[in-house]
Design a protein around this motif. Structure first.
Motif, PDB file in Angstrom:
ATOM      1  N   LEU A  61      26.456  50.051  17.345  1.00  0.00           N
ATOM      2  CA  LEU A  61      27.362  50.113  18.523  1.00  0.00           C
ATOM      3  C   LEU A  61      27.917  50.981  19.433  1.00  0.00           C
ATOM      4  O   LEU A  61      28.304  51.013  20.847  1.00  0.00           O
ATOM      5  CB  LEU A  61      28.551  49.567  18.057  1.00  0.00           C
ATOM      6  CG  LEU A  61      28.693  47.918  17.457  1.00  0.00           C
ATOM      7  CD1 LEU A  61      30.118  47.707  17.267  1.00  0.00           C
ATOM      8  CD2 LEU A  61      28.569  47.518  19.043  1.00  0.00           C
ATOM      9  N   THR A  62      27.878  52.220  18.409  1.00  0.00           N
ATOM     10  CA  THR A  62      28.042  53.661  19.773  1.00  0.00           C
ATOM     11  C   THR A  62      26.885  54.185  20.163  1.00  0.00           C
ATOM     12  O   THR A  62      27.833  54.279  21.650  1.00  0.00           O
ATOM     13  CB  THR A  62      28.538  54.737  18.919  1.00  0.00           C
ATOM     14  OG1 THR A  62      29.882  54.624  17.853  1.00  0.00           O
ATOM     15  CG2 THR A  62      28.844  56.283  19.793  1.00  0.00           C
ATOM     16  N   LEU A  63      25.742  53.898  20.682  1.00  0.00           N
ATOM     17  CA  LEU A  63      25.185  54.228  20.882  1.00  0.00           C
ATOM     18  C   LEU A  63      24.654  53.276  22.110  1.00  0.00           C
ATOM     19  O   LEU A  63      24.343  53.631  23.790  1.00  0.00           O
ATOM     20  CB  LEU A  63      23.197  54.458  20.087  1.00  0.00           C
ATOM     21  CG  LEU A  63      23.203  55.342  19.742  1.00  0.00           C
ATOM     22  CD1 LEU A  63      21.905  55.187  18.190  1.00  0.00           C
ATOM     23  CD2 LEU A  63      23.340  56.781  20.041  1.00  0.00           C
ATOM     24  N   THR A  64      24.962  51.862  22.393  1.00  0.00           N
ATOM     25  CA  THR A  64      24.567  50.990  23.286  1.00  0.00           C
ATOM     26  C   THR A  64      26.230  50.595  23.971  1.00  0.00           C
ATOM     27  O   THR A  64      26.095  49.938  24.750  1.00  0.00           O
ATOM     28  CB  THR A  64      24.122  49.635  22.483  1.00  0.00           C
ATOM     29  OG1 THR A  64      25.412  49.280  21.534  1.00  0.00           O
ATOM     30  CG2 THR A  64      23.148  50.243  21.714  1.00  0.00           C
ATOM     31  N   ALA A  65      27.215  50.985  23.677  1.00  0.00           N
ATOM     32  CA  ALA A  65      28.562  50.848  24.036  1.00  0.00           C
ATOM     33  C   ALA A  65      28.413  50.732  25.548  1.00  0.00           C
ATOM     34  O   ALA A  65      28.850  50.233  26.409  1.00  0.00           O
ATOM     35  CB  ALA A  65      29.821  51.504  22.547  1.00  0.00           C
ATOM     36  N   THR A  66      27.878  52.225  25.748  1.00  0.00           N
ATOM     37  CA  THR A  66      27.505  52.516  27.462  1.00  0.00           C
ATOM     38  C   THR A  66      27.553  51.999  28.057  1.00  0.00           C
ATOM     39  O   THR A  66      28.052  50.750  29.336  1.00  0.00           O
ATOM     40  CB  THR A  66      27.706  54.204  27.855  1.00  0.00           C
ATOM     41  OG1 THR A  66      28.432  54.829  26.194  1.00  0.00           O
ATOM     42  CG2 THR A  66      28.014  54.584  29.088  1.00  0.00           C
ATOM     43  N   SER A  67      26.572  51.535  27.506  1.00  0.00           N
ATOM     44  CA  SER A  67      25.731  50.388  28.997  1.00  0.00           C
ATOM     45  C   SER A  67      26.357  49.168  28.816  1.00  0.00           C
ATOM     46  O   SER A  67      26.411  48.273  29.528  1.00  0.00           O
ATOM     47  CB  SER A  67      24.064  50.112  28.528  1.00  0.00           C
ATOM     48  OG  SER A  67      23.907  50.029  27.391  1.00  0.00           O
ATOM     49  N   MET A  68      26.458  48.088  27.693  1.00  0.00           N
ATOM     50  CA  MET A  68      27.047  46.876  27.266  1.00  0.00           C
ATOM     51  C   MET A  68      28.702  47.360  27.798  1.00  0.00           C
ATOM     52  O   MET A  68      29.704  46.434  28.975  1.00  0.00           O
ATOM     53  CB  MET A  68      27.755  47.459  25.761  1.00  0.00           C
ATOM     54  CG  MET A  68      26.817  46.872  25.398  1.00  0.00           C
ATOM     55  SD  MET A  68      26.533  46.427  23.094  1.00  0.00           S
ATOM     56  CE  MET A  68      27.519  45.144  23.432  1.00  0.00           C
ATOM     57  N   ILE A  69      29.522  48.332  28.317  1.00  0.00           N
ATOM     58  CA  ILE A  69      30.526  48.148  28.915  1.00  0.00           C
ATOM     59  C   ILE A  69      30.072  48.179  30.746  1.00  0.00           C
ATOM     60  O   ILE A  69      31.038  47.728  30.779  1.00  0.00           O
ATOM     61  CB  ILE A  69      31.472  49.589  28.632  1.00  0.00           C
ATOM     62  CG1 ILE A  69      32.297  49.961  27.217  1.00  0.00           C
ATOM     63  CG2 ILE A  69      32.665  50.069  29.402  1.00  0.00           C
ATOM     64  CD1 ILE A  69      32.686  51.509  27.179  1.00  0.00           C
ATOM     65  N   GLN A  70      29.526  48.510  30.677  1.00  0.00           N
ATOM     66  CA  GLN A  70      28.532  48.608  32.454  1.00  0.00           C
ATOM     67  C   GLN A  70      28.421  47.482  32.550  1.00  0.00           C
ATOM     68  O   GLN A  70      28.925  46.574  33.634  1.00  0.00           O
ATOM     69  CB  GLN A  70      27.523  49.957  33.029  1.00  0.00           C
ATOM     70  CG  GLN A  70      27.356  49.828  33.743  1.00  0.00           C
ATOM     71  CD  GLN A  70      26.580  51.068  34.054  1.00  0.00           C
ATOM     72  OE1 GLN A  70      25.308  51.789  33.460  1.00  0.00           O
ATOM     73  NE2 GLN A  70      25.874  51.118  35.859  1.00  0.00           N
ATOM     74  N   ARG A  71      27.755  46.644  31.714  1.00  0.00           N
ATOM     75  CA  ARG A  71      27.232  45.214  32.339  1.00  0.00           C
ATOM     76  C   ARG A  71      28.408  44.533  32.061  1.00  0.00           C
ATOM     77  O   ARG A  71      28.154  43.535  32.896  1.00  0.00           O
ATOM     78  CB  ARG A  71      26.434  45.227  31.464  1.00  0.00           C
ATOM     79  CG  ARG A  71      24.894  46.058  31.235  1.00  0.00           C
ATOM     80  CD  ARG A  71      23.768  45.105  30.614  1.00  0.00           C
ATOM     81  NE  ARG A  71      23.857  44.760  29.015  1.00  0.00           N
ATOM     82  CZ  ARG A  71      23.648  45.406  28.056  1.00  0.00           C
ATOM     83  NH1 ARG A  71      22.859  46.642  28.228  1.00  0.00           N
ATOM     84  NH2 ARG A  71      24.088  45.546  26.587  1.00  0.00           N
ATOM     85  N   CYS A  72      29.558  44.408  30.842  1.00  0.00           N
ATOM     86  CA  CYS A  72      31.113  43.931  31.499  1.00  0.00           C
ATOM     87  C   CYS A  72      31.335  44.167  32.708  1.00  0.00           C
ATOM     88  O   CYS A  72      31.634  43.313  32.869  1.00  0.00           O
ATOM     89  CB  CYS A  72      31.390  44.219  30.041  1.00  0.00           C
ATOM     90  SG  CYS A  72      31.050  43.647  28.468  1.00  0.00           S
ATOM     91  N   ALA A  73      31.471  45.181  33.160  1.00  0.00           N
ATOM     92  CA  ALA A  73      32.234  45.461  34.356  1.00  0.00           C
ATOM     93  C   ALA A  73      31.497  45.228  35.430  1.00  0.00           C
ATOM     94  O   ALA A  73      31.889  44.132  36.098  1.00  0.00           O
ATOM     95  CB  ALA A  73      32.049  47.117  34.517  1.00  0.00           C
ATOM     96  N   ASN A  74      29.702  44.862  35.368  1.00  0.00           N
ATOM     97  CA  ASN A  74      29.346  44.540  36.613  1.00  0.00           C
ATOM     98  C   ASN A  74      29.785  42.877  36.291  1.00  0.00           C
ATOM     99  O   ASN A  74      30.283  41.789  37.750  1.00  0.00           O
ATOM    100  CB  ASN A  74      27.566  44.434  36.543  1.00  0.00           C
ATOM    101  CG  ASN A  74      27.216  45.835  36.994  1.00  0.00           C
ATOM    102  OD1 ASN A  74      28.167  46.259  37.163  1.00  0.00           O
ATOM    103  ND2 ASN A  74      26.446  46.260  36.444  1.00  0.00           N
ATOM    104  N   ALA A  75      29.836  41.938  34.959  1.00  0.00           N
ATOM    105  CA  ALA A  75      30.045  40.867  35.173  1.00  0.00           C
ATOM    106  C   ALA A  75      31.322  40.264  35.323  1.00  0.00           C
ATOM    107  O   ALA A  75      31.227  39.270  36.268  1.00  0.00           O
ATOM    108  CB  ALA A  75      29.721  40.155  33.890  1.00  0.00           C
ATOM    109  N   LEU A  76      32.032  40.794  34.633  1.00  0.00           N
ATOM    110  CA  LEU A  76      33.746  40.660  35.849  1.00  0.00           C
ATOM    111  C   LEU A  76      34.130  41.036  36.684  1.00  0.00           C
ATOM    112  O   LEU A  76      34.196  39.552  37.482  1.00  0.00           O
ATOM    113  CB  LEU A  76      34.483  41.476  34.597  1.00  0.00           C
ATOM    114  CG  LEU A  76      35.303  41.659  33.542  1.00  0.00           C
ATOM    115  CD1 LEU A  76      36.271  43.076  32.779  1.00  0.00           C
ATOM    116  CD2 LEU A  76      35.734  40.313  33.225  1.00  0.00           C
ATOM    117  N   ARG A  77      32.928  41.780  37.732  1.00  0.00           N
ATOM    118  CA  ARG A  77      33.421  42.044  39.309  1.00  0.00           C
ATOM    119  C   ARG A  77      32.552  40.172  39.709  1.00  0.00           C
ATOM    120  O   ARG A  77      33.521  40.026  40.128  1.00  0.00           O
ATOM    121  CB  ARG A  77      32.950  42.993  40.128  1.00  0.00           C
ATOM    122  CG  ARG A  77      33.749  44.876  39.942  1.00  0.00           C
ATOM    123  CD  ARG A  77      32.904  45.548  40.786  1.00  0.00           C
ATOM    124  NE  ARG A  77      31.409  46.073  39.836  1.00  0.00           N
ATOM    125  CZ  ARG A  77      31.047  46.738  38.638  1.00  0.00           C
ATOM    126  NH1 ARG A  77      32.431  47.070  38.555  1.00  0.00           N
ATOM    127  NH2 ARG A  77      30.531  47.111  38.338  1.00  0.00           N
TER     128      ARG A  77
END
Length: 167
Positions: free
Chosen positions: A55-71
């Motif tokens: 989770l720690t290794l993938t969290a940054t890209s998951m946060i970015q994908r969440c932000a894109n999907a939220l937009r």
């Protein structure tokens, strides 16, 4: 008393409710991911949970994908609400109306929306990753490499040349 064309119909209200649901769940997931470093995981001192490591290794890209999907969700909510005048009546369950049955796009969207509601809320609190044992050793090798590199950099060494790992 003439008929007026309007986009504020049940089918669009259902889609708007689905967009609000997507936004709500993505916001919750985004919040969980941002709080990940502070979340206790019950791992004994000196050890690292494999699930937490992934989770720690993938969290940054998951946060970015969440932000894109939220937009994207916010953009569609804005389109439906402000530009098309569709009113929000809550998260309505998709229903196969005659219009939906006869329109391929609405039928596909309603099917996907029903799948979305069936998924439930995202929860990273008790994540368990299942994987093949042969890939586990490869992941451990990469983890060990990252730990060695981190230690070298922490002791004042500088990386002169770094190549991306092919996997």
């Amino acid at each position: 008393s003439a008929l007026q064309p309007t986009a504020d119909v049940l089918e669009n209200q259902i889609l708007l409710g689905g967009l609000h649901s997507i936004r709500k769940k993505l916001l919750a997931l985004h919040e969980q991911l941002c709080e990940l470093p502070a979340m206790p995981d019950g791992t004994p001192a000196g050890y690292e949970s494999f699930s937490r490591l992934l989770l720690t290794l993938t969290a940054t890209s998951m946060i970015q994908r969440c932000a894109n999907a939220l937009r994207a969700a916010e953009g569609f909510i804005d389109l439906f609400s402000r530009h098309l005048g569709v009113t929000y009546h809550g998260e309505l369950a998709p229903r196969m109306t005659p219009f939906v049955r006869g329109t391929r796009v609405y039928r596909a969207l309603f099917t996907q929306l029903a799948d979305w509601y069936a998924i439930g809320a995202p929860n990273l609190g008790n994540v368990q990753f299942m994987m093949k044992l042969k890939s586990l050793s490869r992941i451990y090798e990469l983890f060990a490499l990252y730990q060695v590199l981190e230690t070298v950099v922490d002791r004042g060494w500088t990386l002169v040349d770094v190549a991306e790992h092919p996997e």
